[in-house]
Design a protein around this motif. Sequence first.
Motif, mmCIF file in Angstrom:
data_model
loop_
_atom_site.group_PDB
_atom_site.id
_atom_site.type_symbol
_atom_site.label_atom_id
_atom_site.label_comp_id
_atom_site.label_asym_id
_atom_site.label_seq_id
_atom_site.Cartn_x
_atom_site.Cartn_y
_atom_site.Cartn_z
ATOM 1 N N SER A 58 0.585 -1.442 -0.252
ATOM 2 C CA SER A 58 0.121 0.301 0.291
ATOM 3 C C SER A 58 0.884 1.109 0.218
ATOM 4 N N THR A 59 1.934 0.931 0.597
ATOM 5 C CA THR A 59 2.882 2.584 0.783
ATOM 6 C C THR A 59 3.632 2.157 -0.405
ATOM 7 N N ARG A 62 0.705 4.510 -3.112
ATOM 8 C CA ARG A 62 0.078 5.733 -2.642
ATOM 9 C C ARG A 62 2.294 6.138 -3.159
#
Length: 73
Positions: A58-59, A62
Motif C-alpha cells: 500500500s505504501t 501511494r
Amino acid sequence: MTDRLQQTLNLPLVPGGAQRRRRLAEKLGPAPAATLRAMTDYGLTDREIARYFGLTPSTAARLRRALVDRRHG
C-alpha cells in the motif's frame, strides 16, 4: 532529500514520524520519482516494488501514485 519527496512524505498518505519518512527517502534514493517510474516501466507491480524496497504494497502504491502518476496525468 528532494523537495518533492519531502512534500510527498509529509502528506497523510505516508503515516508515521520523521524517522519513518527518512527511512523511506533512504530506500528510494535521491530521485524517488524516477526510481519508481523505472520500476513501473520494467513491468513491476506495486507488490514487487514493495518487496524490492522493503515497503508495504500500500505504501509503494501511494508513493507511486503521488510521485509518478500525478506527473503524467
